[in-house]
Design a protein around this motif. Structure first.
Motif, PDB file in Angstrom:
ATOM      1  N   ARG A   1       0.886  -1.198  -0.029  1.00 22.72           N
ATOM      2  CA  ARG A   1      -0.130   0.057  -0.008  1.00 22.72           C
ATOM      3  C   ARG A   1       0.814   1.250   0.001  1.00 22.72           C
ATOM      4  O   ARG A   1       1.782   1.492   0.940  1.00 22.72           O
ATOM      5  N   MET A   2       0.496   2.130  -0.951  1.00 25.97           N
ATOM      6  CA  MET A   2       1.229   3.443  -0.987  1.00 25.97           C
ATOM      7  C   MET A   2       0.592   4.515  -1.469  1.00 25.97           C
ATOM      8  O   MET A   2      -0.411   4.299  -2.160  1.00 25.97           O
ATOM      9  N   PRO A   3       1.026   5.766  -1.077  1.00 29.31           N
ATOM     10  CA  PRO A   3       0.280   7.063  -1.498  1.00 29.31           C
ATOM     11  C   PRO A   3       0.592   7.333  -3.133  1.00 29.31           C
ATOM     12  O   PRO A   3       1.566   7.244  -3.586  1.00 29.31           O
ATOM     13  N   VAL A   4      -0.557   7.732  -3.831  1.00 32.73           N
ATOM     14  CA  VAL A   4      -0.743   7.779  -5.219  1.00 32.73           C
ATOM     15  C   VAL A   4      -1.476   9.230  -5.418  1.00 32.73           C
ATOM     16  O   VAL A   4      -2.562   8.856  -5.197  1.00 32.73           O
ATOM     17  N   ASP A   5      -0.951  10.309  -5.867  1.00 30.20           N
ATOM     18  CA  ASP A   5      -1.626  11.283  -5.751  1.00 30.20           C
ATOM     19  C   ASP A   5      -2.321  11.764  -4.455  1.00 30.20           C
ATOM     20  O   ASP A   5      -1.608  11.565  -3.364  1.00 30.20           O
ATOM     21  N   ASP A   6      -3.541  11.851  -4.377  1.00 34.05           N
ATOM     22  CA  ASP A   6      -4.247  12.184  -2.908  1.00 34.05           C
ATOM     23  C   ASP A   6      -4.702  10.952  -2.429  1.00 34.05           C
ATOM     24  O   ASP A   6      -5.855  10.939  -1.373  1.00 34.05           O
ATOM     25  N   GLU A   7      -4.717   9.923  -2.986  1.00 36.72           N
ATOM     26  CA  GLU A   7      -5.063   8.556  -2.393  1.00 36.72           C
ATOM     27  C   GLU A   7      -4.434   7.415  -2.269  1.00 36.72           C
ATOM     28  O   GLU A   7      -3.093   7.726  -2.506  1.00 36.72           O
TER      29      GLU A   7
ATOM     30  N   LEU B   1       2.030  -0.830 -10.008  1.00 33.90           N
ATOM     31  CA  LEU B   1       0.871  -0.316 -10.549  1.00 33.90           C
ATOM     32  C   LEU B   1       0.456  -0.141 -11.713  1.00 33.90           C
ATOM     33  O   LEU B   1       0.198   0.611 -12.540  1.00 33.90           O
ATOM     34  N   GLY B   2       0.608  -1.502 -12.340  1.00 33.36           N
ATOM     35  CA  GLY B   2       0.019  -2.080 -13.457  1.00 33.36           C
ATOM     36  C   GLY B   2       1.147  -1.644 -14.628  1.00 33.36           C
ATOM     37  O   GLY B   2       0.695  -1.873 -15.899  1.00 33.36           O
ATOM     38  N   ALA B   3       2.285  -1.421 -14.355  1.00 35.34           N
ATOM     39  CA  ALA B   3       3.519  -1.289 -15.512  1.00 35.34           C
ATOM     40  C   ALA B   3       3.885  -2.642 -16.079  1.00 35.34           C
ATOM     41  O   ALA B   3       4.176  -2.740 -17.167  1.00 35.34           O
ATOM     42  N   PHE B   4       3.650  -3.717 -15.385  1.00 33.95           N
ATOM     43  CA  PHE B   4       3.732  -5.204 -15.900  1.00 33.95           C
ATOM     44  C   PHE B   4       2.489  -6.083 -15.471  1.00 33.95           C
ATOM     45  O   PHE B   4       2.115  -6.181 -14.321  1.00 33.95           O
ATOM     46  N   HIS B   5       2.243  -6.741 -16.398  1.00 35.21           N
ATOM     47  CA  HIS B   5       1.159  -7.682 -16.407  1.00 35.21           C
ATOM     48  C   HIS B   5       1.372  -8.930 -16.639  1.00 35.21           C
ATOM     49  O   HIS B   5       2.143  -9.358 -17.823  1.00 35.21           O
ATOM     50  N   LEU B   6       1.298  -9.981 -16.025  1.00 37.35           N
ATOM     51  CA  LEU B   6       1.160 -11.476 -16.050  1.00 37.35           C
ATOM     52  C   LEU B   6       0.025 -12.114 -15.938  1.00 37.35           C
ATOM     53  O   LEU B   6      -0.359 -12.126 -14.648  1.00 37.35           O
TER      54      LEU B   6
ATOM     55  N   VAL C   1     -13.725 -10.786 -11.154  1.00 35.63           N
ATOM     56  CA  VAL C   1     -12.433 -10.356 -10.807  1.00 35.63           C
ATOM     57  C   VAL C   1     -11.866  -9.257 -11.747  1.00 35.63           C
ATOM     58  O   VAL C   1     -11.651  -9.640 -12.850  1.00 35.63           O
ATOM     59  N   GLN C   2     -11.891  -8.086 -11.220  1.00 31.98           N
ATOM     60  CA  GLN C   2     -11.280  -7.202 -12.260  1.00 31.98           C
ATOM     61  C   GLN C   2     -10.509  -5.971 -11.255  1.00 31.98           C
ATOM     62  O   GLN C   2     -10.814  -5.684 -10.271  1.00 31.98           O
ATOM     63  N   VAL C   3      -9.267  -5.547 -11.907  1.00 32.59           N
ATOM     64  CA  VAL C   3      -8.487  -4.779 -11.416  1.00 32.59           C
ATOM     65  C   VAL C   3      -8.366  -3.401 -12.419  1.00 32.59           C
ATOM     66  O   VAL C   3      -8.067  -3.777 -13.496  1.00 32.59           O
ATOM     67  N   GLY C   4      -8.411  -2.108 -11.890  1.00 31.61           N
ATOM     68  CA  GLY C   4      -8.325  -1.105 -12.571  1.00 31.61           C
ATOM     69  C   GLY C   4      -8.196  -0.146 -11.867  1.00 31.61           C
ATOM     70  O   GLY C   4      -8.206   0.177 -10.649  1.00 31.61           O
TER      71      GLY C   4
END
Length: 103
Positions: free
Chosen positions: A36-42, A87-92, A100-103
């Motif tokens: 878990r990490m901060p990205v922008d304001d979330e 953060l989605g830069a690499f997908h396997l 089940v969806q991630v976005g």
């Protein structure tokens, strides 16, 4: 060759264990959110790991694609059904259950 594959799976598993130290959450679907990490304001999750596939699921995938999966890929998918890293830069990805969806 399978011994080498097993060593790589252990290495990946060790990486995932390290990412858990940054925070983790397991969803009811078996999907695990890591780092878990901060990205922008979330807050966001750095990595998403999908649960491993059953032998029956992999057999079904092979029927759909019309060929056998390589033994090493099949072994990997038994342990991990895919990942979205950094953060989605690499997908396997292999198989994702319905819904089940991630976005």
């Amino acid at each position: 060759m399978l011994t080498s594959v097993n060593q790589h799976i252990v290495t990946i598993s060790d990486l995932i264990d390290g990412w858990r130290a940054l925070g983790s959450r397991k969803l009811r679907s078996g999907v695990e959110l890591l780092g878990r990490m901060p990205v922008d304001d979330e807050m966001a999750w750095m990595h998403v790991v999908f649960p491993g596939c059953s032998a029956a699921t992999l057999d079904g995938i092979e029927r759909v694609i019309g060929t056998a999966l390589p033994t090493s890929l099949r072994a990997f998918y038994r342990c991990c059904g895919g990942m979205n890293l950094f953060l989605g830069a690499f997908h396997l990805c292999s198989y994702r259950p319905a819904g089940v969806q991630v976005g």
